[in-house]
Design a protein around this motif. Structure first.
Motif, short mmCIF file in Angstrom:
data_model
loop_
_atom_site.label_atom_id
_atom_site.label_comp_id
_atom_site.label_asym_id
_atom_site.label_seq_id
_atom_site.Cartn_x
_atom_site.Cartn_y
_atom_site.Cartn_z
N HIS A 111 -30.75 -26.48 -21.69
CA HIS A 111 -29.97 -25.47 -22.42
C HIS A 111 -29.38 -24.42 -21.49
CE1 HIS A 111 -33.06 -22.21 -22.36
NE2 HIS A 111 -33.87 -23.22 -22.23
N MET A 112 -30.00 -24.22 -20.32
CA MET A 112 -29.44 -23.27 -19.36
C MET A 112 -28.29 -23.91 -18.58
SD MET A 112 -31.10 -20.49 -19.87
CE MET A 112 -30.70 -19.41 -18.48
N ASP B 76 -39.03 -26.54 -19.24
CA ASP B 76 -38.93 -27.73 -20.09
C ASP B 76 -37.82 -28.60 -19.51
OD1 ASP B 76 -38.55 -29.66 -22.02
OD2 ASP B 76 -38.83 -28.26 -23.71
N LEU B 77 -38.20 -29.69 -18.86
CA LEU B 77 -37.23 -30.54 -18.16
C LEU B 77 -36.80 -31.74 -19.01
CD1 LEU B 77 -38.82 -30.39 -14.59
CD2 LEU B 77 -37.01 -28.97 -15.54
N ARG B 78 -37.11 -31.72 -20.31
CA ARG B 78 -36.68 -32.82 -21.17
C ARG B 78 -35.19 -32.73 -21.44
NH1 ARG B 78 -40.48 -31.79 -26.21
NH2 ARG B 78 -39.95 -29.68 -25.57
N ILE B 79 -34.56 -33.90 -21.57
CA ILE B 79 -33.16 -33.93 -21.97
C ILE B 79 -33.07 -33.35 -23.38
CG2 ILE B 79 -31.21 -35.46 -22.53
CD1 ILE B 79 -32.41 -37.38 -20.36
N GLY B 80 -32.22 -32.36 -23.57
CA GLY B 80 -32.07 -31.76 -24.89
C GLY B 80 -33.22 -30.85 -25.29
N GLY B 81 -33.99 -30.39 -24.31
CA GLY B 81 -35.10 -29.47 -24.60
C GLY B 81 -34.58 -28.21 -25.27
N PRO B 82 -35.39 -27.60 -26.16
CA PRO B 82 -34.92 -26.43 -26.91
C PRO B 82 -34.81 -25.18 -26.03
CG PRO B 82 -37.24 -26.80 -27.32
CD PRO B 82 -36.79 -27.95 -26.46
N ASP B 83 -34.01 -24.22 -26.47
CA ASP B 83 -33.88 -22.98 -25.69
C ASP B 83 -34.96 -22.00 -26.12
OD1 ASP B 83 -32.57 -22.87 -28.11
OD2 ASP B 83 -31.12 -21.37 -27.45
#
Ligand SMILES: [Fe+2]
Ligand SMILES: [Fe+2]
Length: 272
Positions: free
Chosen positions: A166-167, A222-229
């Motif tokens: 998200h960043m 959080d290094l997941r693809i599409g991780g929440p902000d």
């Protein structure tokens, strides 16, 4: 030469909490107190953007009073939460003359003994993304072509993809061109950034980018693809950059009360 870097202060108007949770003013106060107690004292403080939370005049007024205990020069960098006009208006006085010398963008050069500091403005007004347009890139290229002195570039947005989705999503216009310029100028010792609210390092060109933690809240790792902000109240911090030619050594400092310093040895003997 010792540089204290603070970042992402996100100061709100008096009595307001960031995201309804974070007392950013109190946290900055703690950080400023920690810096004033450092021995040796830093030669300067570099604040790498998101100085306030909504770019409001009242927020800058509070920021100014919170920074007042710092006796060394303080160099301000604009971030995506800043508003150039209000920033300039609040810090127009003594100690901040370098701001008056800037034009559209908050970009300036400071001579720090045998080091050159170039502050870049990566702000795209009202947007989260980074931006270095041709005007700002040309200014950088010009400054770098004028000196072979070891140089620090300070800017808010890191010019690389961090892995925190998200960043990264808003992007950074001009990051590739910036990297090309840095790659052509071997004197760029370091690129000091903020925005990510975490300590992160990355090489670009033949230089190193370092990202400073926030004095307030940290971005959740959080290094997941599409991780929440999301943010997290991990211990806040700042960084100390020690210039001992020909190297710049960075220490990340954690803010908090962790008790006394304990000796390793007693009467010269390692304690068993
Ligand atoms: Fe921030
Ligand atoms: Fe930011």
């Amino acid at each position: 030469m010792l540089i204290a870097q603070i970042s992402d202060l996100h100061i709100k108007a008096a009595g307001r909490l960031a995201y309804g949770v974070v007392d950013t003013a109190n946290l900055l106060q703690r950080c400023v107190t920690a810096i004033t107690r450092l021995q040796p004292a830093p030669d300067l403080v570099l604040a790498t953007g998101d100085l306030v939370d909504y770019g409001l005049a009242a927020e800058y007024e509070l920021l100014k009073s919170l920074l007042a205990p710092l006796s060394m020069p303080v160099y301000l960098v604009a971030g995506n939460h800043d508003e150039r006009r209000h920033l300039r208006a609040a810090f127009g006085g003594p100690g901040f003359e370098y701001l008056a010398a800037t034009d559209q963008f908050i970009q300036y050069q400071v001579q720090l003994g045998a080091l050159c500091l170039l502050v870049l403005d990566t702000v795209a007004p009202m947007e989260a993304r980074g931006q270095l347009c041709s005007v700002r890139l040309r200014w950088l290229e010009q400054r770098l072509s004028e000196t072979a002195m070891p140089t620090i570039i300070a800017m808010h947005h890191p010019p690389f993809v961090t892995g925190i989705a998200h960043m990264d999503a808003p992007g950074f216009e001009g990051a590739a061109e910036f990297e090309e310029i840095v790659a052509r100028h071997a004197q760029v010792e370091r690129i000091m950034c903020g925005h990510l609210h975490r300590s992160i390092q990355c090489r670009i060109g033949s230089s190193v980018v370092s990202v400073c933690p926030s004095t307030a809240h940290q971005v959740a790792l959080d290094l997941r693809i599409g991780g929440p902000d999301c943010f997290v109240m991990e211990p806040p911090g700042f960084q100390l950059h020690l210039w001992t030619p020909p190297r710049l050594i960075t220490h990340t400092c954690v803010l908090g009360d962790f008790g006394p310093h304990y000796p390793f040895r007693h009467a010269g003997v390692l304690i068993d």
